[in-house]
Write a protein that holds these residues in place. Structure first.
Motif, PDB file in Angstrom:
ATOM      1  N   SER A 233      -6.668  -1.232   3.109  1.00 14.02           N
ATOM      2  CA  SER A 233      -5.520  -0.818   3.904  1.00 14.02           C
ATOM      3  C   SER A 233      -5.397   0.704   3.908  1.00 14.02           C
ATOM      4  N   GLU A 234      -5.580   1.320   2.752  1.00 18.36           N
ATOM      5  CA  GLU A 234      -5.517   2.788   2.667  1.00 18.36           C
ATOM      6  C   GLU A 234      -6.609   3.440   3.514  1.00 18.36           C
ATOM      7  N   LEU A 235      -7.825   2.937   3.364  1.00 18.88           N
ATOM      8  CA  LEU A 235      -8.949   3.574   4.055  1.00 18.88           C
ATOM      9  C   LEU A 235      -8.872   3.348   5.560  1.00 18.88           C
TER      10      LEU A 235
ATOM     11  N   GLY B 144     -17.182  13.470  12.005  1.00 19.66           N
ATOM     12  CA  GLY B 144     -16.604  12.209  11.591  1.00 19.66           C
ATOM     13  C   GLY B 144     -16.772  11.924  10.113  1.00 19.66           C
ATOM     14  N   THR B 145     -16.204  10.783   9.721  1.00 21.43           N
ATOM     15  CA  THR B 145     -16.153  10.409   8.313  1.00 21.43           C
ATOM     16  C   THR B 145     -16.514   8.943   8.162  1.00 21.43           C
ATOM     17  N   THR B 146     -17.316   8.645   7.139  1.00 20.44           N
ATOM     18  CA  THR B 146     -17.561   7.258   6.768  1.00 20.44           C
ATOM     19  C   THR B 146     -17.291   7.117   5.279  1.00 20.44           C
TER      20      THR B 146
ATOM     21  N   MET C 218      -1.860   9.719  -1.687  1.00 21.34           N
ATOM     22  CA  MET C 218      -2.383   8.847  -2.736  1.00 21.34           C
ATOM     23  C   MET C 218      -3.488   7.928  -2.220  1.00 21.34           C
ATOM     24  N   GLY C 219      -3.694   7.889  -0.919  1.00 22.64           N
ATOM     25  CA  GLY C 219      -4.561   6.868  -0.329  1.00 22.64           C
ATOM     26  C   GLY C 219      -6.008   6.949  -0.766  1.00 22.64           C
ATOM     27  N   LEU C 220      -6.611   8.114  -0.596  1.00 21.61           N
ATOM     28  CA  LEU C 220      -8.040   8.252  -0.836  1.00 21.61           C
ATOM     29  C   LEU C 220      -8.371   8.132  -2.330  1.00 21.61           C
ATOM     30  N   GLY C 221      -7.664   8.914  -3.144  1.00 22.30           N
ATOM     31  CA  GLY C 221      -7.892   8.861  -4.589  1.00 22.30           C
ATOM     32  C   GLY C 221      -7.527   7.485  -5.152  1.00 22.30           C
ATOM     33  N   GLY C 222      -6.448   6.916  -4.649  1.00 25.10           N
ATOM     34  CA  GLY C 222      -6.018   5.594  -5.101  1.00 25.10           C
ATOM     35  C   GLY C 222      -7.037   4.532  -4.750  1.00 25.10           C
TER      36      GLY C 222
ATOM     37  N   GLY D  73     -13.524  15.014  10.409  1.00 24.97           N
ATOM     38  CA  GLY D  73     -14.190  15.133   9.117  1.00 24.97           C
ATOM     39  C   GLY D  73     -13.252  15.662   8.059  1.00 24.97           C
ATOM     40  N   ILE D  74     -13.695  15.634   6.802  1.00 25.34           N
ATOM     41  CA  ILE D  74     -12.885  16.121   5.683  1.00 25.34           C
ATOM     42  C   ILE D  74     -13.509  17.419   5.191  1.00 25.34           C
ATOM     43  N   PRO D  75     -12.837  18.559   5.416  1.00 26.86           N
ATOM     44  CA  PRO D  75     -13.428  19.849   5.064  1.00 26.86           C
ATOM     45  C   PRO D  75     -13.648  20.029   3.559  1.00 26.86           C
TER      46      PRO D  75
ATOM     47  N   ASP E 194       0.856  -1.189   0.000  1.00 26.05           N
ATOM     48  CA  ASP E 194       0.000   0.000   0.000  1.00 26.05           C
ATOM     49  C   ASP E 194       0.892   1.238   0.000  1.00 26.05           C
ATOM     50  N   SER E 195       0.268   2.435   0.130  1.00 22.94           N
ATOM     51  CA  SER E 195       1.079   3.648  -0.004  1.00 22.94           C
ATOM     52  C   SER E 195       2.083   3.769   1.140  1.00 22.94           C
ATOM     53  N   PHE E 196       1.759   3.189   2.284  1.00 22.59           N
ATOM     54  CA  PHE E 196       2.689   3.267   3.414  1.00 22.59           C
ATOM     55  C   PHE E 196       3.969   2.480   3.112  1.00 22.59           C
TER      56      PHE E 196
ATOM     57  N   GLU F  67       1.970  13.993   6.371  1.00 24.20           N
ATOM     58  CA  GLU F  67       3.212  13.775   5.642  1.00 24.20           C
ATOM     59  C   GLU F  67       3.158  12.499   4.818  1.00 24.20           C
ATOM     60  N   GLY F  68       1.953  12.159   4.382  1.00 21.25           N
ATOM     61  CA  GLY F  68       1.823  10.997   3.515  1.00 21.25           C
ATOM     62  C   GLY F  68       2.126  11.380   2.090  1.00 21.25           C
ATOM     63  N   LEU F  69       1.845  10.458   1.169  1.00 23.32           N
ATOM     64  CA  LEU F  69       2.032  10.742  -0.249  1.00 23.32           C
ATOM     65  C   LEU F  69       0.777  11.390  -0.817  1.00 23.32           C
TER      66      LEU F  69
ATOM     67  N   ARG G 183      -6.160   2.943   7.261  1.00 22.58           N
ATOM     68  CA  ARG G 183      -5.088   3.775   7.800  1.00 22.58           C
ATOM     69  C   ARG G 183      -5.557   5.224   7.942  1.00 22.58           C
ATOM     70  N   ASN G 184      -6.372   5.697   6.985  1.00 26.42           N
ATOM     71  CA  ASN G 184      -6.930   7.037   7.121  1.00 26.42           C
ATOM     72  C   ASN G 184      -7.826   7.138   8.349  1.00 26.42           C
ATOM     73  N   THR G 185      -8.629   6.102   8.572  1.00 30.52           N
ATOM     74  CA  THR G 185      -9.494   6.072   9.753  1.00 30.52           C
ATOM     75  C   THR G 185      -8.652   6.196  11.019  1.00 30.52           C
TER      76      THR G 185
HETATM   77  N1  ATP Z   1     -11.052   9.617   7.814  1.00 29.85           N
HETATM   78  C1  ATP Z   1     -10.565  10.851   7.596  1.00 29.85           C
HETATM   79  N2  ATP Z   1     -10.810  11.856   8.482  1.00 29.85           N
HETATM   80  C2  ATP Z   1     -10.332  13.105   8.268  1.00 29.85           C
HETATM   81  N3  ATP Z   1      -9.573  13.444   7.204  1.00 29.85           N
HETATM   82  C3  ATP Z   1      -9.286  12.496   6.288  1.00 29.85           C
HETATM   83  C4  ATP Z   1      -9.778  11.156   6.430  1.00 29.85           C
HETATM   84  N4  ATP Z   1      -9.344  10.447   5.356  1.00 29.85           N
HETATM   85  C5  ATP Z   1      -8.629  11.292   4.597  1.00 29.85           C
HETATM   86  N5  ATP Z   1      -8.590  12.538   5.139  1.00 29.85           N
HETATM   87  C6  ATP Z   1      -7.942  13.743   4.579  1.00 29.85           C
HETATM   88  O1  ATP Z   1      -7.691  13.534   3.209  1.00 29.85           O
HETATM   89  C7  ATP Z   1      -6.311  13.714   2.913  1.00 29.85           C
HETATM   90  C8  ATP Z   1      -5.916  12.804   1.794  1.00 29.85           C
HETATM   91  O2  ATP Z   1      -5.966  11.443   2.201  1.00 29.85           O
HETATM   92  P1  ATP Z   1      -5.007  10.383   1.505  1.00 29.85           P
HETATM   93  O3  ATP Z   1      -5.253   9.054   2.090  1.00 29.85           O
HETATM   94  O4  ATP Z   1      -5.187  10.517   0.022  1.00 29.85           O
HETATM   95  O5  ATP Z   1      -3.554  10.938   1.841  1.00 29.85           O
HETATM   96  P2  ATP Z   1      -2.721  10.790   3.199  1.00 29.85           P
HETATM   97  O6  ATP Z   1      -3.415   9.853   4.125  1.00 29.85           O
HETATM   98  O7  ATP Z   1      -2.452  12.161   3.707  1.00 29.85           O
HETATM   99  O8  ATP Z   1      -1.388  10.133   2.667  1.00 29.85           O
HETATM  100  P3  ATP Z   1      -1.156   8.607   2.203  1.00 29.85           P
HETATM  101  O9  ATP Z   1      -2.447   7.877   2.350  1.00 29.85           O
HETATM  102  O10 ATP Z   1      -0.712   8.668   0.785  1.00 29.85           O
HETATM  103  O11 ATP Z   1      -0.096   8.110   3.105  1.00 29.85           O
HETATM  104  C9  ATP Z   1      -5.594  13.444   4.226  1.00 29.85           C
HETATM  105  O12 ATP Z   1      -4.346  14.079   4.280  1.00 29.85           O
HETATM  106  C10 ATP Z   1      -6.584  14.031   5.232  1.00 29.85           C
HETATM  107  O13 ATP Z   1      -6.451  15.434   5.314  1.00 29.85           O
END
Ligand code: ATP
Ligand code: MG
Lengths: 139, 146
Positions: free
Chosen positions: B48-50, B127-129, B106-110, B86-88, A65-67, B102-104, B52-54
């Protein structure tokens, strides 16, 4: 709940030295912490000793994954500062396809089909930079 | 084909070890439903991406996993929820390379590219779902096209 699965790898990964190449074999599902530890261990080992290259064997890895992608790119960047090269070996086709769709390009990383091939590649790199790549294909 | 474990589950996401369980559960659920190897790998990577964002951006939460069917097609639905900030700006968050940390970035769009259906429900301060669905034999076609 998850008893049917091998437990995830949360320990330390061995960094082997073969000649002037470092070889790390990743297996199964890595903790984020283990991946970060790996990054430290590799840079330390590469700084300590004169190393021509780092081979990371991914043949036992089911997802990148991206990590983990970022960890691999960071290893490549650090290794490059020490004038050595990183080769990722044995990435499974399903993993490679997924990485492309995810949008990860893994800058600075070369790929090889196996760690044997990767080590051979690194051997050729420093002797003659470009054109000898295809010459010595052993059967 | 294994029956132990099942497809439906609700898993906590509070540590990087939980991310491992999430990946393993999605892998075995997808395999059980008959997803091919590449499709399994895409789903697990998106999960895994989603997840990790959670954990990282949402401050922890959970994943719900359930089988779905539509028009005779079988699929897997994964829902990642947290009660974080939440995501503004969703468009910005989905853009490749955008990260608030400090990620790349790429997680959400990917993850959106790796699944058939993708939906974000986010409220500032609440919050976010993120809910994603993939289908074993590709996305079901709208009736007109058949
Ligand atoms: N569950 C969430 N709650 C709040 N903000 C979120 C959430 N998921 C994503 N975001 C916001 O969206 C941005 C983009 O998410 P994305 O997964 O694409 O990148 P990242 O997590 O910053 O880096 P990467 O996943 O590449 O390591 C995040 O930096 C964050 O600001
Ligand atoms: Mg992310």
């Amino acid at each position: 709940m998850t008893g049917a699965f091998p437990s995830p790898y949360g320990g330390q990964l061995p960094v082997l030295r073969i000649g002037d190449v470092l070889l790390v074999t990743l297996q199964g599902d890595l903790h984020d912490g283990t991946a970060e530890q790996l990054q430290e261990d590799v840079s330390e080992a590469a700084a300590d000793s004169r190393v021509k290259g780092v081979v990371i064997d991914l043949s036992g890895v089911e997802i990148v994954d991206s990590f983990l992608g970022r960890v691999l790119s960071d290893i490549a960047a650090k290794t490059r500062l020490l004038a050595a090269e990183t080769v990722v070996a044995g990435m499974r086709p399903a993993v490679a396809i997924t990485l492309v769709e995810l949008g990860l390009t893994l800058p600075g990383l070369r790929t090889a089909l196996s760690s044997d091939e990767a080590i051979r590649l690194l051997g050729e790199v420093s002797i003659s930079p470009r054109h000898e790549r295809t010459r010595q294909e052993s059967p | 084909m294994q029956t132990a474990g099942g497809v439906s589950a609700c898993l906590p996401i509070h540590s990087d070890l939980d991310l491992v369980w999430v990946r393993q559960h999605v892998r075995q659920a997808a395999a059980q439903l008959g997803f091919g190897l590449v499709a399994q790998t895409k789903l697990v990577t998106a999960a895994s991406e989603l997840a990790r964002n959670t954990l990282v951006h949402g401050g922890g939460g959970q994943m719900e996993c359930a089988p779905v069917s539509r028009g005779g097609g079988q699929g897997l639905r994964l829902s990642f929820s947290d009660e974080g900030p939440g995501i503004p700006d969703l468009d910005q968050a989905l853009r490749d390379g955008y990260t608030s940390g400090e990620g790349l970035g790429m997680g959400l769009g990917g993850a959106r590219r790796l699944v058939h259906e993708f939906h974000v429900d986010s409220r500032q301060g609440r919050g976010t779902t993120v809910t994603v669905t993939s289908w074993v034999s590709g996305p079901p076609r709208p009736r007109e096209e058949q």
